[in-house]
Design a protein around this motif. Structure first.
Motif, mmCIF file in Angstrom:
data_model
loop_
_atom_site.group_PDB
_atom_site.id
_atom_site.type_symbol
_atom_site.label_atom_id
_atom_site.label_comp_id
_atom_site.label_asym_id
_atom_site.label_seq_id
_atom_site.Cartn_x
_atom_site.Cartn_y
_atom_site.Cartn_z
ATOM 1 N N TRP A 40 4.627 60.711 -46.042
ATOM 2 C CA TRP A 40 5.596 59.738 -46.536
ATOM 3 C C TRP A 40 6.775 59.601 -45.583
ATOM 4 C CZ3 TRP A 40 10.597 61.308 -47.460
ATOM 5 C CH2 TRP A 40 10.819 62.691 -47.485
ATOM 6 N N LEU A 41 7.167 60.720 -44.935
ATOM 7 C CA LEU A 41 8.273 60.662 -43.982
ATOM 8 C C LEU A 41 7.850 59.916 -42.715
ATOM 9 C CD1 LEU A 41 11.179 61.578 -43.514
ATOM 10 C CD2 LEU A 41 10.303 63.703 -42.543
ATOM 11 N N ILE A 42 6.618 60.114 -42.260
ATOM 12 C CA ILE A 42 6.122 59.383 -41.092
ATOM 13 C C ILE A 42 6.113 57.877 -41.387
ATOM 14 C CG2 ILE A 42 4.087 59.015 -39.646
ATOM 15 C CD1 ILE A 42 3.405 61.954 -40.005
ATOM 16 N N ARG A 43 5.655 57.499 -42.561
ATOM 17 C CA ARG A 43 5.640 56.081 -42.910
ATOM 18 C C ARG A 43 7.045 55.509 -42.938
ATOM 19 N NH1 ARG A 43 3.656 54.793 -48.818
ATOM 20 N NH2 ARG A 43 5.549 56.013 -49.170
ATOM 21 N N ASN A 44 7.990 56.236 -43.496
ATOM 22 C CA ASN A 44 9.368 55.742 -43.536
ATOM 23 C C ASN A 44 9.936 55.589 -42.136
ATOM 24 O OD1 ASN A 44 9.178 55.758 -46.281
ATOM 25 N ND2 ASN A 44 10.259 57.694 -46.563
ATOM 26 N N HIS A 45 9.637 56.527 -41.229
ATOM 27 C CA HIS A 45 10.149 56.432 -39.856
ATOM 28 C C HIS A 45 9.617 55.170 -39.173
ATOM 29 C CE1 HIS A 45 11.253 60.973 -39.301
ATOM 30 N NE2 HIS A 45 11.910 60.390 -40.285
ATOM 31 N N LEU A 46 8.310 54.931 -39.281
ATOM 32 C CA LEU A 46 7.729 53.777 -38.594
ATOM 33 C C LEU A 46 8.151 52.458 -39.232
ATOM 34 C CD1 LEU A 46 4.146 55.156 -37.897
ATOM 35 C CD2 LEU A 46 5.915 54.686 -36.215
ATOM 36 N N VAL A 47 8.288 52.412 -40.545
ATOM 37 C CA VAL A 47 8.731 51.182 -41.201
ATOM 38 C C VAL A 47 10.170 50.853 -40.812
ATOM 39 C CG1 VAL A 47 9.278 50.163 -43.444
ATOM 40 C CG2 VAL A 47 7.129 51.353 -43.124
ATOM 41 N N PHE A 142 14.229 68.683 -37.446
ATOM 42 C CA PHE A 142 13.510 68.209 -38.626
ATOM 43 C C PHE A 142 14.299 68.586 -39.875
ATOM 44 C CE2 PHE A 142 10.596 69.276 -42.122
ATOM 45 C CZ PHE A 142 9.929 68.066 -42.261
ATOM 46 N N PRO A 143 14.469 67.689 -40.848
ATOM 47 C CA PRO A 143 13.897 66.338 -40.970
ATOM 48 C C PRO A 143 14.894 65.225 -40.680
ATOM 49 C CG PRO A 143 14.545 67.094 -43.130
ATOM 50 C CD PRO A 143 14.994 68.158 -42.153
ATOM 51 N N SER A 144 16.069 65.560 -40.102
ATOM 52 C CA SER A 144 17.092 64.542 -39.913
ATOM 53 C C SER A 144 16.788 63.615 -38.744
ATOM 54 C CB SER A 144 18.451 65.218 -39.706
ATOM 55 O OG SER A 144 18.410 66.071 -38.580
ATOM 56 N N SER A 145 16.131 64.101 -37.693
ATOM 57 C CA SER A 145 15.830 63.257 -36.545
ATOM 58 C C SER A 145 14.757 62.243 -36.906
ATOM 59 C CB SER A 145 15.369 64.116 -35.363
ATOM 60 O OG SER A 145 16.377 65.025 -34.984
ATOM 61 N N ASN A 146 14.818 61.056 -36.291
ATOM 62 C CA ASN A 146 13.880 59.989 -36.619
ATOM 63 C C ASN A 146 13.681 59.094 -35.410
ATOM 64 O OD1 ASN A 146 15.937 57.628 -36.901
ATOM 65 N ND2 ASN A 146 16.785 59.296 -38.164
ATOM 66 N N LEU A 147 12.710 58.188 -35.513
ATOM 67 C CA LEU A 147 12.358 57.301 -34.400
ATOM 68 C C LEU A 147 13.421 56.240 -34.151
ATOM 69 C CD1 LEU A 147 8.565 56.735 -35.198
ATOM 70 C CD2 LEU A 147 9.561 58.315 -33.542
ATOM 71 N N LEU A 148 14.053 55.767 -35.193
ATOM 72 C CA LEU A 148 15.039 54.707 -35.025
ATOM 73 C C LEU A 148 16.215 55.176 -34.178
ATOM 74 C CD1 LEU A 148 16.060 51.898 -35.674
ATOM 75 C CD2 LEU A 148 16.951 52.766 -37.836
ATOM 76 N N ASP A 149 16.765 56.343 -34.476
ATOM 77 C CA ASP A 149 17.876 56.865 -33.678
ATOM 78 C C ASP A 149 17.418 57.202 -32.270
ATOM 79 O OD1 ASP A 149 19.570 56.575 -35.786
ATOM 80 O OD2 ASP A 149 19.411 58.653 -36.471
ATOM 81 N N LEU A 150 16.159 57.654 -32.117
ATOM 82 C CA LEU A 150 15.652 57.950 -30.780
ATOM 83 C C LEU A 150 15.621 56.688 -29.924
ATOM 84 C CD1 LEU A 150 14.180 59.693 -28.654
ATOM 85 C CD2 LEU A 150 12.043 59.162 -29.860
ATOM 86 N N VAL A 151 15.065 55.604 -30.435
ATOM 87 C CA VAL A 151 14.979 54.359 -29.668
ATOM 88 C C VAL A 151 16.368 53.812 -29.369
ATOM 89 C CG1 VAL A 151 14.135 51.986 -29.730
ATOM 90 C CG2 VAL A 151 12.677 53.845 -30.528
ATOM 91 N N ARG A 152 17.283 53.906 -30.300
ATOM 92 C CA ARG A 152 18.645 53.424 -30.052
ATOM 93 C C ARG A 152 19.331 54.219 -28.955
ATOM 94 N NH1 ARG A 152 20.804 52.348 -36.262
ATOM 95 N NH2 ARG A 152 19.892 50.256 -36.493
ATOM 96 N N SER A 153 19.143 55.542 -28.980
ATOM 97 C CA SER A 153 19.774 56.352 -27.936
ATOM 98 C C SER A 153 19.163 56.076 -26.563
ATOM 99 C CB SER A 153 19.649 57.836 -28.291
ATOM 100 O OG SER A 153 18.290 58.231 -28.284
ATOM 101 N N LEU A 154 17.830 55.924 -26.502
ATOM 102 C CA LEU A 154 17.189 55.619 -25.223
ATOM 103 C C LEU A 154 17.544 54.219 -24.752
ATOM 104 C CD1 LEU A 154 13.635 57.180 -25.724
ATOM 105 C CD2 LEU A 154 15.551 58.075 -24.407
ATOM 106 N N SER A 155 17.675 53.276 -25.682
ATOM 107 C CA SER A 155 18.100 51.935 -25.279
ATOM 108 C C SER A 155 19.486 51.973 -24.641
ATOM 109 C CB SER A 155 18.089 51.012 -26.496
ATOM 110 O OG SER A 155 18.589 49.734 -26.177
ATOM 111 N N HIS A 156 20.353 52.785 -25.205
ATOM 112 C CA HIS A 156 21.696 52.919 -24.629
ATOM 113 C C HIS A 156 21.643 53.576 -23.247
ATOM 114 C CE1 HIS A 156 25.980 53.757 -24.349
ATOM 115 N NE2 HIS A 156 25.680 55.035 -24.150
ATOM 116 N N LEU A 157 20.877 54.666 -23.114
ATOM 117 C CA LEU A 157 20.804 55.377 -21.833
ATOM 118 C C LEU A 157 20.115 54.532 -20.763
ATOM 119 C CD1 LEU A 157 19.887 58.978 -23.026
ATOM 120 C CD2 LEU A 157 22.093 58.145 -22.227
#
Length: 403
Positions: A40-47, A142-157
């Motif tokens: 359920w957490l994986i689905r929430n991250h990708l959605v 885990f479990p606070s880290s997620n894909l959305l924050d990862l992509v935002r941080s990499l987009s900034h860098l």
């Protein structure tokens, strides 16, 4: 009246939600290799990622590990926007979710086209396109880290230092960002090199990641790292305790179900016993009623015969008289049977003493036995007639006791 407008197309989040519901609900050999308690957490991250970045689409593909193992894993494939030099560019990327995700960070790859190169000695990207030194990946919790924050941080860098640039036939100038294909520039527009990627027509700006906005990569505060590690350890411990508690409670529930089944079986046995006791009670009540009827008949007979026994001069032979013709006939038959029995006994003694010849003994016994047989048959018939008469009398008196 205007015709109704057609339904809007499914958004990236809706498509991701439908796809992930199907992919993560599969069982058996086609099931994805993720733990059931984190699907359920994986689905929430990708959605959430597809909702914020519609250019990243969730898929399921075959991934080959470094040791040669192959597994069907989830991925987010597409482009991520970066803001560089006042324009927005799209970098092609693939985000793989390995088996231990989300307890372990994902694998982030840049997928340059054949006309693109990876910037040599980039601080975050190696020559294979793997993003390995990103601070957000190194500090994954885990479990606070997620894909959305990862992509935002990499987009900034990547906006500060683009990792990709296009090939050039002449001396390559300074690296330039590259993602969305565009037609070549017109002849009247001079360009220092052949650009294959240009700013997107609709710039998309992202806020700076909270982990990276206030400090340059990759230095971190040791106290902050210790705090995150402690939180991760506490979360893992809490999940382990919850799993153990769930196992114990499931065992208790199974035990209670077994006790419930046994109690139901015993309840059925008790019900059967109560039913048999009720049936036996009814039979005893009917038997008691028969005994009471017979007692009344006997008491009536005793009372009637006491009235006639007042005279003391009654002889012994007349003290007992048959009640009816059947009783008198039964008395005569019984007396005759006993007399014949005594006669046969006397003949046995006589033949033993030699007083009666043997041939005379046989003729006499044969005649007496024949007579005794007829008397006993007559006694049996009389007895059956008496029983029928008794039943008829009791049936005639039944309404009296029923009332």
């Amino acid at each position: 009246m205007a015709p109704p407008s057609p339904p809007p197309p499914a958004t990236g989040a809706q498509y991701a939600h439908q796809f992930l519901n199907t992919a993560l609900s599969q069982r058996g050999p086609s099931a994805l290799p993720y733990a059931e308690d984190v699907k359920w957490l994986i689905r929430n991250h990708l959605v959430a990622l597809a909702d914020a970045f519609p250019s990243l689409h969730p898929k399921a593909a075959l991934f080959t590990h470094n040791d040669g193992r192959a597994a069907h894993l989830l991925q987010a494939d597409g482009t991520i926007p970066i803001h560089h030099g006042g324009a927005t560019y799209n970098l092609p990327a693939v985000i793989w979710l390995p088996e231990p995700y989300p307890r372990s960070p994902p694998l982030f790859f840049l997928s340059p086209t054949r006309d693109m190169l990876i910037k040599p000695h980039h601080p975050l990207v190696d020559r294979s396109g793997l993003v390995a030194n990103a601070p957000y990946l190194r500090s994954w919790v885990f479990p606070s880290s997620n894909l959305l924050d990862l992509v935002r941080s990499l987009s900034h860098l990547f906006g500060l230092d683009p990792p990709l640039f296009t090939r050039s036939v002449a001396n390559p100038p300074a690296p330039a960002p590259a993602p969305v294909p565009t037609p070549p520039p017109a002849a009247s527009s001079p360009a220092p090199r052949q650009e294959l990627y240009s700013p997107a027509p609709r710039p998309y700006r992202f806020p700076a990641s909270p982990q990276l906005a206030a400090r340059p990569p990759p230095t971190e505060d040791p106290a902050e790292v210790f705090r995150r590690n402690a939180i991760s350890k506490l979360v893992d411990t809490a999940y382990a305790d919850a799993a153990a508690l769930r196992t114990a409670r499931e065992a208790e529930v199974d035990t209670l179900f077994a006790v419930q089944a046994e109690l139901r079986a015993r309840g059925d046995m008790v019900g059967d016993g109560v039913r048999r006791i009720a049936e036996e009670k009814e039979a005893l009540e009917r038997r008691l009623q028969d005994v009471m009827m017979a007692t009344d008949v006997t008491e009536a007979w005793v009372a009637q015969n006491r009235k006639g026994s007042a005279a003391h001069d009654t002889d012994a032979d007349g003290a007992i008289q048959p009640a009816d013709a059947l009783s008198r006939q039964m008395l005569d038959c019984t007396a005759t049977d006993l007399a014949l029995e005594d006669t046969i006994y006397a003949l046995d003694k006589a033949v033993q003493d030699g007083s009666v010849p043997f041939d005379g003994y046989l003729r006499s016994v044969r005649a007496l036995a024949r007579e005794q047989f007829f008397q006993r048959v007559l006694c049996t018939k009389v007895n059956n007639a008496q029983q029928q008469a008794h039943v008829a009398r009791m049936a005639a008196r039944a309404p009296q006791y029923a009332s």
